[in-house]
Design an enzyme around this catalytic site. Sequence first.
Site, short mmCIF file in Angstrom:
data_model
loop_
_atom_site.label_atom_id
_atom_site.label_comp_id
_atom_site.label_asym_id
_atom_site.label_seq_id
_atom_site.Cartn_x
_atom_site.Cartn_y
_atom_site.Cartn_z
N LEU A 86 10.21 -2.44 -2.46
CA LEU A 86 9.34 -1.34 -2.87
C LEU A 86 8.99 -0.57 -1.60
O LEU A 86 8.90 -1.16 -0.53
CB LEU A 86 8.05 -1.87 -3.52
CG LEU A 86 8.16 -2.59 -4.86
CD1 LEU A 86 6.79 -3.12 -5.28
CD2 LEU A 86 8.71 -1.70 -5.95
N ASP A 87 8.77 0.74 -1.72
CA ASP A 87 8.34 1.53 -0.56
C ASP A 87 7.02 0.99 -0.04
O ASP A 87 6.22 0.43 -0.79
CB ASP A 87 8.13 3.01 -0.95
CG ASP A 87 9.44 3.74 -1.16
OD1 ASP A 87 10.50 3.15 -0.88
OD2 ASP A 87 9.39 4.90 -1.61
N LYS A 88 6.77 1.23 1.24
CA LYS A 88 5.52 0.82 1.89
C LYS A 88 4.30 1.26 1.08
O LYS A 88 3.33 0.52 0.92
CB LYS A 88 5.48 1.44 3.30
CG LYS A 88 4.21 1.21 4.06
CD LYS A 88 4.21 2.01 5.37
CE LYS A 88 2.84 2.00 6.01
NZ LYS A 88 2.77 2.86 7.20
#
Length: 295
Positions: A86-88
Amino acid sequence: DPRQRWLRELAALSQQLQQVHPNVLAKILKQRTVYQNEEIVVIDKPYGLPVHGGPSIKNCIADVLPILAKMLENMKADPLHLCHRLDKETTGVMVLARSKEAAEKIRLLFKTRQVEKIYWAVVLGDPDPVEGIVEIPIVEKEVQSHQSHYKMTLAPNYRLCPEDGKVMRIRKNRSAESAVTRYRRLASASACSLLELQPITGVKHQIRVHLAYGLGCPILGDHKYSHWSKLAPQKLPELTLRRLKLEQSKARHLPLHLHAHRLRLPLGQPLDFVCKPPPFFQKTLRKLELDIPKD
């Protein structure tokens, strides 16, 4: 002043998990464990925590997996393995595997599109139509501006001919990846909408790009994809600023409102995991008067 407190909360969101000791971070992730069995551990990923490390990153999920495994099991536990990313800035359901074999099995399920992923996002504007599918390939390009940078963008297969307005097929961009996102509006208010999203494919930044450039509805707090040619804070409608009790000059502190809400994993019997949006997301929904759907 509640406005100042809200602003301080928003400004601190990205920083707080980068300041803690890795053992403290592992403990936080242990507290955010929503399910575990002999094959997998499912966590509710917090905001501002990258999955992988990098030059300016002090803490990431990958680095604390051995510590987390020992906290969950015992001192002899094998490190946990990443199955997807998942993105940051994205929060919500994330699956970790207890063994290499389990990780490979789950990665294959993701790759062959057997995992059903449902996201929630607060976006600017109202998608037209309110429900549909965006199917436009995506490619990474360098943005030529005073501050050169890279962004994912659309690489459509068709465009309108300027002479007669007819639909023309464009030569396919070889490096573009096919990308498909289903979307549905759940609520609309304050010049914003709450959308339910189902990415069928898994291209980097797919949801953000399809919403911003495909539907013209960038995600609230997505400062990267709200413009093409510059890196600048998102420009918000007056009504949205008023409801959020925010000035445009402070818009840069708004976090990305994208949440991995649900994940269905066909592992033996189908497993179904749901994570509620984080407090800042729920607070935004209340401020914008967007009704949270009842599951």
